[in-house]
Design a protein around this motif. Structure first.
Motif, PDB file in Angstrom:
ATOM      1  N   LEU A 112       0.877  -1.235   0.014  1.00 50.03           N
ATOM      2  CA  LEU A 112       0.099  -0.088   0.073  1.00 50.03           C
ATOM      3  C   LEU A 112       0.765   1.455   0.055  1.00 50.03           C
ATOM      4  O   LEU A 112       0.845   2.178   0.996  1.00 50.03           O
ATOM      5  N   PRO A 113       1.783   1.557  -0.991  1.00 49.76           N
ATOM      6  CA  PRO A 113       2.631   2.600  -0.896  1.00 49.76           C
ATOM      7  C   PRO A 113       2.030   3.789  -0.917  1.00 49.76           C
ATOM      8  O   PRO A 113       2.609   4.893  -0.312  1.00 49.76           O
ATOM      9  N   LYS A 114       0.989   4.068  -1.623  1.00 52.14           N
ATOM     10  CA  LYS A 114       0.202   5.425  -1.568  1.00 52.14           C
ATOM     11  C   LYS A 114      -0.339   5.692  -0.209  1.00 52.14           C
ATOM     12  O   LYS A 114      -0.390   7.003   0.022  1.00 52.14           O
ATOM     13  N   HIS A 115      -0.698   4.706   0.545  1.00 47.79           N
ATOM     14  CA  HIS A 115      -1.231   4.978   1.833  1.00 47.79           C
ATOM     15  C   HIS A 115      -0.097   5.347   2.783  1.00 47.79           C
ATOM     16  O   HIS A 115      -0.103   6.290   3.755  1.00 47.79           O
ATOM     17  N   PHE A 116       0.972   4.706   2.734  1.00 53.97           N
ATOM     18  CA  PHE A 116       2.199   4.770   3.688  1.00 53.97           C
ATOM     19  C   PHE A 116       3.221   5.744   2.802  1.00 53.97           C
ATOM     20  O   PHE A 116       4.376   5.551   2.478  1.00 53.97           O
ATOM     21  N   ASN A 117       2.893   7.060   2.873  1.00 59.02           N
ATOM     22  CA  ASN A 117       3.851   8.164   2.333  1.00 59.02           C
ATOM     23  C   ASN A 117       3.615   9.268   3.378  1.00 59.02           C
ATOM     24  O   ASN A 117       2.691   9.592   4.314  1.00 59.02           O
ATOM     25  N   ASN A 118       4.706  10.487   3.152  1.00 57.60           N
ATOM     26  CA  ASN A 118       4.364  11.446   3.997  1.00 57.60           C
ATOM     27  C   ASN A 118       3.364  12.279   3.742  1.00 57.60           C
ATOM     28  O   ASN A 118       2.992  12.965   4.821  1.00 57.60           O
ATOM     29  N   GLU A 119       2.935  12.379   2.576  1.00 53.26           N
ATOM     30  CA  GLU A 119       1.842  13.097   2.278  1.00 53.26           C
ATOM     31  C   GLU A 119       0.460  12.755   3.041  1.00 53.26           C
ATOM     32  O   GLU A 119      -0.159  13.697   3.455  1.00 53.26           O
ATOM     33  N   ASN A 120       0.342  11.576   3.463  1.00 52.22           N
ATOM     34  CA  ASN A 120      -0.851  11.143   4.227  1.00 52.22           C
ATOM     35  C   ASN A 120      -0.612  10.819   5.722  1.00 52.22           C
ATOM     36  O   ASN A 120      -1.604  10.763   6.323  1.00 52.22           O
TER      37      ASN A 120
END
Length: 298
Positions: A75-83
């Motif tokens: 789930l790379p889009k969930h685990f990023n600094n933006e979120n």
């Protein structure tokens, strides 16, 4: 308190650091249980007792490695600094602790059967959660404050131009065009180097943000960011020989000539471009080189 939970928090650690976290957490659990032997372990008589107790640390290591390495990869889009926020980090660590408690409970039952009479499954989960939530929340809040102060204070010392202007004359600027080409070798974009603001990676595409007639526009090219970076590395300021187009994040290339301001939060530095309309994050591994390059532009 609610506002604090929504503050940005660093999330994107390199894989090596995640492995290290999993190792040290597993080692701590194994050594702690071996020394103090709670939950009736001190009365447990069994062959290879030390090895079996250290197995709790091994279980902890496997669960932690799965949580830190496998799930963010899925789930790379969930685990990023933006979120990612303080609240999510607290929830994530508490979930990790609860899963560790669950796995070790079943491991204990498998090893001992009814030889050790400890809390039931529900009791184990409740105790693990209550024990884990408070130190987890405290450690996250303390780290947030430390990182926030660190990057805010450091950002004030980074020199940038109040009103960035092209470093080369207008006549040279017209001749110094950069050309970036998509993977199909047909789609390409040519523009004055000083008009490029930044490039952002979007999966197999890259979004090029530049000035056209004084206004920012965006063009989508089918190309990896690394490919465009290699093309930009060939272009240098014909007057100074420097290349202000630098990689500052795995998803961003920025034109340092267009950086107007540098700020910091708990996640790291932010580069402000075009009157603050765009804020470009800086990954920690680029901190030192980027600050040094900003200083050379003064």
């Amino acid at each position: 308190m609610w506002q604090l939970l929504h503050q940005p928090y660093p999330c994107e650690d390199p894989a090596r650091r995640r492995w290290a976290k999993a190792f040290w957490i597993g080692l701590f659990v194994g050594v702690f249980l071996l020394i103090f032997q709670p939950f009736g372990l001190n009365n447990w008589q069994t062959p290879y007792k030390i090895v079996k107790i250290l197995g709790f640390g091994g279980i902890t290591f496997l669960i932690t490695a799965f949580i830190y390495l496998v799930i963010p990869g899925l789930l790379p889009k969930h685990f990023n600094n933006e979120n990612w926020t303080v609240g999510r980090e607290i929830f994530w660590i508490t979930t990790l602790i609860t899963l560790i408690g669950l796995a070790n409970y079943f491991y204990l039952q498998w090893l001992t059967g009814s030889a050790i009479h400890g809390p039931d499954l529900a009791g184990t989960l409740i105790v693990t959660f209550l024990i884990g939530i408070f130190p987890s929340a405290a450690s996250v809040v303390v780290n947030y404050i430390v990182q926030l102060r660190k990057y805010r204070e450091s950002a004030r010392e980074i020199p940038v131009r109040d009103h960035p202007e092209p470093s080369i004359s207008a006549a040279v600027e017209q001749r110094h065009l950069i050309t970036i080409t998509a993977e199909n070798e047909k789609d390409r974009l040519s523009l004055p180097a000083t008009d490029l603001l930044y490039i952002e990676s979007s999966d197999n595409y890259s979004t090029v943000v530049y000035l056209k007639d004084g206004q920012p526009v965006k063009v989508l090219l089918r190309s990896s960011l690394s490919r465009l970076e290699s093309q930009l590395n060939l272009d240098r300021d014909p007057t100074t020989g420097r290349n202000p187009m630098v990689r500052c994040h795995r998803s961003y290339i920025v034109n340092l000539e267009r950086v107007e301001k540098v700020t910091g939060n708990a996640q790291g530095y932010k580069l402000h471009v075009y009157d603050g309309m765009f804020q470009i994050p800086v990954a920690r591994k680029y901190n030192e080189t980027l600050v040094a390059q900003l200083k050379t532009l003064q």
